[in-house]
Design an enzyme around this catalytic site. Structure first.
Site, short mmCIF file in Angstrom:
data_model
loop_
_atom_site.label_atom_id
_atom_site.label_comp_id
_atom_site.label_asym_id
_atom_site.label_seq_id
_atom_site.Cartn_x
_atom_site.Cartn_y
_atom_site.Cartn_z
N TRP A 179 0.97 -1.07 -0.05
CA TRP A 179 0.02 -0.11 0.05
C TRP A 179 0.88 1.16 -0.16
O TRP A 179 1.84 1.34 0.77
CB TRP A 179 -0.85 -0.04 1.08
N GLU A 220 -2.70 -2.99 -2.86
CA GLU A 220 -3.88 -2.39 -2.39
C GLU A 220 -4.28 -1.16 -2.93
O GLU A 220 -3.55 -0.39 -3.21
CB GLU A 220 -3.77 -2.26 -0.77
N LYS A 222 -6.99 2.49 -3.33
CA LYS A 222 -7.31 3.44 -2.31
C LYS A 222 -8.14 4.42 -3.05
O LYS A 222 -7.82 4.90 -4.15
CB LYS A 222 -6.39 4.06 -1.24
N ASP A 253 -9.86 -3.02 0.61
CA ASP A 253 -9.95 -2.63 1.65
C ASP A 253 -11.28 -1.77 1.82
O ASP A 253 -11.67 -1.01 1.33
CB ASP A 253 -8.72 -1.43 2.25
N HIS A 256 -11.69 1.76 1.47
CA HIS A 256 -11.40 2.58 0.26
C HIS A 256 -12.35 2.89 -0.83
O HIS A 256 -11.75 2.70 -1.91
CB HIS A 256 -10.04 1.85 -0.08
N HIS A 280 -8.82 -6.44 3.41
CA HIS A 280 -8.52 -5.61 4.66
C HIS A 280 -9.93 -5.12 5.18
O HIS A 280 -10.67 -4.40 4.77
CB HIS A 280 -7.70 -4.31 4.38
N ASP A 288 -12.33 6.83 5.57
CA ASP A 288 -11.72 5.81 5.75
C ASP A 288 -11.26 5.88 7.39
O ASP A 288 -9.78 6.34 7.21
CB ASP A 288 -10.42 5.73 4.80
N ASP A 290 -10.87 4.02 9.61
CA ASP A 290 -10.35 2.72 10.52
C ASP A 290 -10.88 2.56 11.86
O ASP A 290 -10.01 2.27 12.87
CB ASP A 290 -9.02 2.93 10.33
N ASP A 319 -7.78 -4.37 9.31
CA ASP A 319 -7.06 -3.19 9.13
C ASP A 319 -7.90 -2.11 9.72
O ASP A 319 -8.88 -1.41 9.18
CB ASP A 319 -6.71 -2.84 7.58
#
Ligand code: RNT
Ligand code: ZN
Length: 411
Positions: A179, A220, A222, A253, A256, A280, A288, A290, A319
């Protein structure tokens, strides 16, 4: 409801709970080391930067390898089953001066491998393309300056070697996820050039010989990041095209994509054209962000797709990183939530529902999709935890509070 009563109830709809328990026990989830210290690592005391950031300052974070290892071990003792640990390159263990990213080597990860051997777990890996002075104007592998690109290419190559070492030593393929935060805050005049430079840099990295049985590279994608709102080099389309043409895996992810996109819907297409899906699992809140994953609709939908498509075809990694709550609790809760949703999906008579769809009986499909949600999942979860010797309910949290008092808050 007792487990035997629940087992009978599920049997009536064609679900074998013992099989589900065995299947769930066979799914390793890659737990991310970076929830333990807010993506800081052991190279410097400064927090995560250059396209990645955490918020919160809850006390007790791990600041040394020994502390992080202890916290991971403790968290894993409260999570049913055997799992993996996902490491980032910035978690290398350096004696004396810190080796720069382009000079990282096997020796910096030997203590992690020895530790993983002792625990009998596999490791996954990630090059760290952030929190570094060589992120220039928001770019790494796509930088305009060839010297900067070369630095990051070297880092990528070193990381491939480290991942190969991990995979071979632990006799379990190491997923290495790339990433890179590369992107621009405002509309760039050239959208093509950075993508061409990114592809060229990645090609230089993957040209390195590595044992394809020991290492599984993933890339990955995004949508955007804070400070990188207008353009991300490794967009979804770039990653799909690059990974497909270079025969590596694309990594999805959950944070993303545009928030109204259904990430679970992408899985079947990925599976058709890549054969395997790397994931993820995260929780975006408005962006995003997390956040720790919850048992929400998004996670449930992703878990259902994983179960229906065959969990053996997935690389499941978590993640998220919340620095505003107890980090050990965040790990345990997220890992168990992931497993709970997988179990719920396994306890659903998916073939029966598919038959209803295929026969066009959408009313029965909707009714049963909802009714099955209220089956006695909890009794099966309890049995699963019992078989793995861990607490089924919120008692695990009391253990974390004790660990927090005795260990974390004394740091
Ligand atoms: C960032 C990506 C990436 C990181 C980790 C630490 O937006 O999701 O996967 O979170 O590599
Ligand atoms: Zn991610």
């Amino acid at each position: 409801m007792s487990y035997s009563q629940a087992k009978k109830k599920y049997a009536k709809i064609g679900v074998d709970t013992d099989k589900a328990i065995a299947a769930l026990s066979a799914i390793p989830v890659s737990m991310h080391c970076w929830q333990g210290d807010d993506v800081t690592g052991f190279e410097s005391v400064g927090g995560a930067s250059n396209g990645i950031q955490t918020t919160g300052n809850y006390p007790g974070k791990a600041t040394t390898p020994a502390e992080l290892m202890a916290d991971v071990e403790f968290a894993m003792s409260l999570i049913p089953g055997k799992h993996r640990l996902n490491l980032h390159a910035c978690y290398g263990i350096h004696e004396g001066s810190v080796a720069d990213r382009d000079k990282l080597g096997i020796k910096h990860f030997k203590p992690w491998v020895e530790w993983a051997k002792r625990l009998g777990i596999g490791l996954d890996f990630n090059p760290t393309f952030f929190s570094h002075a060589n992120v220039v104007d928001g770019l790494t592998l796509a930088a305009t300056d060839p010297k900067i690109r070369e630095f990051w290419v070297k880092h990528g190559i070193q990381c491939l070697k480290i991942a190969e070492y991990m995979g071979k030593e632990l006799k379990s393929p190491c997923t290495i996820n790339f990433w890179a935060p590369d992107g621009f805050k405002d509309d760039p005049s050239d959208r093509l050039g950075p993508r061409q430079r990114m592809a060229d840099s990645l090609d230089k990295i993957f040209k390195t010989k590595y044992d394809k049985k020991a290492v599984v590279p993933t890339l990955e994608s995004k949508l955007f990041g804070i400070g990188v709102e207008s353009y991300t080099v490794n967009s979804h389309e770039f990653v799909m095209g690059y990974a497909q043409s270079r025969k590596i895996l694309a990594l999805l992810d959950m944070g993303h994509f545009h928030l109204t996109e259904n990430v679970a819907d992408k899985i079947s297409s990925f599976l058709m054209f890549f054969g395997k899906v790397a994931f993820h699992i995260s929780r975006p809140v408005r962006w995003d962000s997390d956040h720790v994953i919850r048992q929400n609709d998004d996670l449930a939908a992703a878990a259902r797709e994983i179960v229906k498509m065959g969990p053996e075809n997935f690389i499941i990694a978590l993640d998220y990183f919340d620095a505003s709550i107890c980090r050990v609790a965040a790990w345990v809760l997220g890992m168990r939530n992931m497993q709970k949703e997988l179990l719920k999906a396994m306890l659903t008579p998916n073939a029966k529902l598919k038959a209803l769809q295929d026969s066009g009986d959408f009313t029965a499909q909707l009714v049963l999709q909802e009714e099955y949600k209220n089956y006695p999942f909890e009794s099966v979860w309890g049995e699963f935890c019992k078989r793995h010797g861990v607490a089924a309910g919120e008692e695990w949290f009391a253990s974390v509070k004790k660990y927090e008092k005795e260990v974390l808050l004394k740091r």
